[in-house]
Design an enzyme around this catalytic site. Structure first.
Site, mmCIF file in Angstrom:
data_model
loop_
_atom_site.group_PDB
_atom_site.id
_atom_site.type_symbol
_atom_site.label_atom_id
_atom_site.label_comp_id
_atom_site.label_asym_id
_atom_site.label_seq_id
_atom_site.Cartn_x
_atom_site.Cartn_y
_atom_site.Cartn_z
ATOM 1 C CB SER A 58 -0.123 -7.243 -11.124
ATOM 2 O OG SER A 58 -0.644 -5.795 -11.542
ATOM 3 C CD GLU A 89 1.490 -0.860 -10.510
ATOM 4 O OE1 GLU A 89 0.972 -1.427 -12.364
ATOM 5 O OE2 GLU A 89 2.116 0.548 -10.252
ATOM 6 C CE1 TYR A 148 -4.042 -4.371 -7.672
ATOM 7 C CE2 TYR A 148 -1.807 -3.648 -9.031
ATOM 8 C CZ TYR A 148 -3.358 -4.198 -8.912
ATOM 9 O OH TYR A 148 -3.471 -5.299 -9.554
HETATM 10 P P1 NAP Z 1 -12.066 -5.218 -10.939
HETATM 11 O O1 NAP Z 1 -12.505 -5.373 -12.132
HETATM 12 O O2 NAP Z 1 -11.349 -4.107 -9.714
HETATM 13 O O3 NAP Z 1 -12.703 -6.280 -9.842
HETATM 14 C C1 NAP Z 1 -12.267 -6.018 -8.755
HETATM 15 C C2 NAP Z 1 -13.039 -7.161 -7.420
HETATM 16 O O4 NAP Z 1 -12.522 -7.443 -6.446
HETATM 17 C C3 NAP Z 1 -14.692 -6.637 -7.403
HETATM 18 O O5 NAP Z 1 -15.637 -7.042 -7.468
HETATM 19 C C4 NAP Z 1 -14.686 -5.794 -6.149
HETATM 20 O O6 NAP Z 1 -16.274 -5.581 -5.296
HETATM 21 C C5 NAP Z 1 -13.375 -6.908 -5.389
HETATM 22 N N1 NAP Z 1 -13.401 -6.432 -3.930
HETATM 23 C C6 NAP Z 1 -12.753 -4.551 -3.682
HETATM 24 N N2 NAP Z 1 -12.368 -5.663 -2.755
HETATM 25 C C7 NAP Z 1 -12.457 -6.392 -2.077
HETATM 26 C C8 NAP Z 1 -12.714 -6.794 -0.467
HETATM 27 N N3 NAP Z 1 -12.640 -6.498 0.376
HETATM 28 N N4 NAP Z 1 -13.573 -8.018 -0.623
HETATM 29 C C9 NAP Z 1 -14.171 -8.920 -1.570
HETATM 30 N N5 NAP Z 1 -14.204 -8.282 -2.834
HETATM 31 C C10 NAP Z 1 -13.666 -7.813 -2.979
HETATM 32 O O7 NAP Z 1 -10.604 -6.089 -11.213
HETATM 33 P P2 NAP Z 1 -9.806 -6.997 -12.722
HETATM 34 O O8 NAP Z 1 -9.568 -5.843 -13.040
HETATM 35 O O9 NAP Z 1 -11.241 -7.523 -12.878
HETATM 36 O O10 NAP Z 1 -9.215 -7.165 -11.870
HETATM 37 C C11 NAP Z 1 -8.688 -9.098 -11.173
HETATM 38 C C12 NAP Z 1 -7.910 -9.207 -10.683
HETATM 39 O O11 NAP Z 1 -6.745 -9.247 -11.493
HETATM 40 C C13 NAP Z 1 -7.413 -7.762 -9.297
HETATM 41 O O12 NAP Z 1 -6.879 -8.814 -8.918
HETATM 42 C C14 NAP Z 1 -6.245 -7.421 -10.219
HETATM 43 O O13 NAP Z 1 -5.771 -6.150 -8.468
HETATM 44 C C15 NAP Z 1 -6.464 -8.289 -10.731
HETATM 45 N N6 NAP Z 1 -5.257 -8.185 -11.962
HETATM 46 C C16 NAP Z 1 -5.529 -7.572 -12.459
HETATM 47 C C17 NAP Z 1 -5.057 -7.157 -14.092
HETATM 48 C C18 NAP Z 1 -5.993 -5.843 -15.426
HETATM 49 O O14 NAP Z 1 -5.554 -5.499 -16.247
HETATM 50 N N7 NAP Z 1 -7.157 -6.177 -14.997
HETATM 51 C C19 NAP Z 1 -3.704 -7.080 -14.574
HETATM 52 C C20 NAP Z 1 -3.439 -7.864 -12.980
HETATM 53 C C21 NAP Z 1 -3.487 -8.331 -12.305
HETATM 54 P P3 NAP Z 1 -16.412 -4.878 -5.734
HETATM 55 O O15 NAP Z 1 -18.157 -5.186 -7.325
HETATM 56 O O16 NAP Z 1 -17.908 -4.608 -4.413
HETATM 57 O O17 NAP Z 1 -15.937 -3.430 -5.494
HETATM 58 O O1 G4F Z 2 -5.050 1.765 -16.581
HETATM 59 P P1 G4F Z 2 -3.906 2.199 -15.760
HETATM 60 O O2 G4F Z 2 -5.222 2.646 -14.165
HETATM 61 O O3 G4F Z 2 -3.816 0.994 -15.733
HETATM 62 P P2 G4F Z 2 -2.176 0.430 -15.000
HETATM 63 O O4 G4F Z 2 -2.558 1.004 -13.677
HETATM 64 O O5 G4F Z 2 -1.545 -0.237 -15.504
HETATM 65 O O6 G4F Z 2 -3.127 -0.863 -13.732
HETATM 66 C C1 G4F Z 2 -3.698 -1.553 -13.866
HETATM 67 O O7 G4F Z 2 -3.736 -2.664 -14.945
HETATM 68 C C2 G4F Z 2 -1.817 -3.545 -13.723
HETATM 69 C C3 G4F Z 2 -1.359 -4.585 -14.119
HETATM 70 O O8 G4F Z 2 -0.138 -3.870 -14.708
HETATM 71 C C4 G4F Z 2 -2.880 -4.394 -12.766
HETATM 72 F F1 G4F Z 2 -2.950 -4.787 -12.166
HETATM 73 C C5 G4F Z 2 -3.808 -3.456 -12.174
HETATM 74 O O9 G4F Z 2 -4.644 -3.644 -11.764
HETATM 75 C C6 G4F Z 2 -4.561 -2.340 -13.317
HETATM 76 O O10 G4F Z 2 -5.223 -2.919 -14.120
HETATM 77 O O11 G4F Z 2 -3.029 3.516 -16.316
HETATM 78 C C7 G4F Z 2 -2.436 2.635 -17.121
HETATM 79 C C8 G4F Z 2 -0.826 3.610 -16.869
HETATM 80 C C9 G4F Z 2 -0.196 4.483 -16.111
HETATM 81 O O12 G4F Z 2 0.779 4.685 -16.360
HETATM 82 C C10 G4F Z 2 -1.054 5.576 -16.254
HETATM 83 O O13 G4F Z 2 -0.437 6.498 -15.330
HETATM 84 O O14 G4F Z 2 -2.236 4.851 -18.201
HETATM 85 C C11 G4F Z 2 -1.450 6.182 -17.537
HETATM 86 N N1 G4F Z 2 -2.984 7.253 -17.930
HETATM 87 C C12 G4F Z 2 -1.929 8.295 -18.234
HETATM 88 N N2 G4F Z 2 -3.433 9.081 -17.774
HETATM 89 C C13 G4F Z 2 -3.845 7.474 -16.492
HETATM 90 C C14 G4F Z 2 -4.177 8.433 -17.286
HETATM 91 N N3 G4F Z 2 -4.113 6.699 -15.502
HETATM 92 C C15 G4F Z 2 -5.605 6.651 -15.014
HETATM 93 N N4 G4F Z 2 -6.183 5.721 -15.156
HETATM 94 N N5 G4F Z 2 -6.120 7.597 -15.584
HETATM 95 C C16 G4F Z 2 -5.015 8.796 -16.628
HETATM 96 O O15 G4F Z 2 -6.235 9.823 -16.979
#
Ligand code: NAP
Ligand code: G4F
Length: 336
Positions: free
Chosen positions: A140, A142, A164
């Site tokens: 990520s 992050e 995280y």
């Molecule tokens: P998500 O929607 O939160 O999905 C996370 C998945 O992990 C869900 O299927 C969840 O299952 C499963 N999980 C959580 N804890 C587990 C455990 N202990 N054992 C097995 N499965 C478990 O996340 P996403 O947005 O699809 O992201 C996919 C991956 O990419 C994650 O690793 C995230 O950290 C990473 N990532 C995401 C972003 C982004 O912007 N979306 C960016 C960079 C990296 P449940 O349905 O049971 O909760």
């Molecule tokens: O949407 P967010 O919660 O995503 P964040 O923290 O960037 O993390 C996501 O992206 C990562 C990749 O860089 C992934 F690895 C991670 O798993 C996840 O998918 O927040 C985005 C921004 C933050 O700066 C937060 O402080 O939005 C700001 N924000 C402002 N108001 C808020 C809110 N975030 C959330 N969730 N809720 C609010 O009300």
């Protein structure tokens, strides 16, 4: 392999020859898009999911008949050994994680166990059962946290700002370490924020599009958010899962930044999303300190030059198209 060549040859007719992929996190946003993508390429898809007291298959409902589900948990190494023994996949995509940054401050140990150590448990299971499996780790942006360089690329140092982010740095380096120590085909995709209509409602983009749609339909009259100044490099999840697969098809494993290469503030996102519904966001959005984080990632913007050059990957959906897609989907869902 050059940009023009998207992957290894994938047989699509003989079921015995179909490559098999295991996706952890199949019930999540990315798991569902990746499963669709791999099915479209003729893969046999196995999705790993953890036990839960209620079924949460909304994102995979439409493909449930085409995939195999297997129970396993990142917290339980033996369960993953069993899943690998039972299904013998050619490729493993580790998308499972405790993925919500805000929650990681309150549940730091759980996040470390799942998002960090869970990667080692899975890599060890692969090493024991079938070491020639090709592995993808969902790393990520992050990890860059308090950024040291703008834009961020594969060589930018990490300075994570949340439990995280720290756990993801561990997951990234253990992937690199197992690649170097055991010659495993293990790649790490450093993906910047990617969103979709399937994004969890707690993430800011979806919270905004859902909130704006509710206000438009008279179901709510305000939206409470945290830091409006945070800037993110937001792309469409459906585009990003292709890059995961492309990494796994390379002759050599590696690390790749996947991003749009442009950044927008939460404030801009609000303006655009509410504007698409002819609403003035400033009349409805209230800042609520409960959504602020103990430490913030202020600015993310990536440089995808390596992915373009080596994988031939570029995003297909613009930022504006992404916001529109999410707004329209939320309005439609709430109307039905
Ligand atoms: P998500 O929607 O939160 O999905 C996370 C998945 O992990 C869900 O299927 C969840 O299952 C499963 N999980 C959580 N804890 C587990 C455990 N202990 N054992 C097995 N499965 C478990 O996340 P996403 O947005 O699809 O992201 C996919 C991956 O990419 C994650 O690793 C995230 O950290 C990473 N990532 C995401 C972003 C982004 O912007 N979306 C960016 C960079 C990296 P449940 O349905 O049971 O909760
Ligand atoms: O949407 P967010 O919660 O995503 P964040 O923290 O960037 O993390 C996501 O992206 C990562 C990749 O860089 C992934 F690895 C991670 O798993 C996840 O998918 O927040 C985005 C921004 C933050 O700066 C937060 O402080 O939005 C700001 N924000 C402002 N108001 C808020 C809110 N975030 C959330 N969730 N809720 C609010 O009300």
């Amino acid at each position: 392999m050059g940009p023009e060549n998207l992957g290894r040859d994938v047989p699509t007719t003989d079921t015995d020859l179909m490559p098999k992929a295991l996706i952890t996190g199949i019930t999540g946003q990315d798991g569902s898009y990746l499963a669709e993508f791999l099915l479209g390429r003729g893969y046999d898809v196995v999705g790993m999911l953890r036990r839960s007291s209620t079924v949460n298959f909304e994102r995979i409902d439409h493909i449930q008949d085409e995939i195999t589900l297997a129970q396993g948990d990142l917290l339980d190494g033996a369960s993953m050994i069993q899943v690998l023994r039972d299904h013998e996949p050619d490729e493993v995509y580790n998308l499972a994680a405790q993925s919500f940054v805000q929650t990681s401050f309150g549940q730091a140990v759980l996040t470390g166990e799942t998002t960090g150590l869970g990667v080692t448990r899975l890599l060890d299971a692969i090493r024991m059962v079938k070491p020639d499996i090709r592995f993808y780790q969902a790393s990520s942006s992050e990890m860059f946290g308090k950024v040291n360089q703008v834009p961020q690329d594969e060589d930018t140092p990490f300075h994570p700002r949340s439990p995280y982010g720290v756990a993801k740095v561990y997951g990234h380096w253990i992937t690199v370490n197992y690649r170097e120590s055991y010659d495993m085909h293990a790649s790490s995709g450093i993906l910047f924020n990617h969103e979709s209509p399937r994004r969890g409602l707690e993430f800011v983009t979806r919270k905004i599009t859902d909130g704006a749609a509710r206000i438009k339909l008279g179901l709510a009259d305000e939206l409470r958010l945290g830091n409006l100044d945070a800037q993110r490099d937001w792309g469409f999840a459906g585009d990003y899962v292709k890059a995961m697969w492309q990494m796994v098809q390379q002759d050599e494993p590696g690390d790749f930044v996947i991003c749009m290469g442009e950044t927008h503030s939460v404030r801009e996102f609000c303006k655009l999303a509410f504007g698409m519904l002819d609403l003035d966001w400033e009349q409805y959005v209230t800042v609520d300190p409960q959504f602020y984080r103990p430490a913030e990632v202020d600015l993310l913007i990536g440089d995808r030059s390596k992915a373009e050059k080596v994988l031939g990957w570029t995003p297909e959906t613009s930022f504006e198209e992404l916001v529109r897609m999410m707004v329209e989907a939320d309005v439609k869902r709430l109307q039905s």
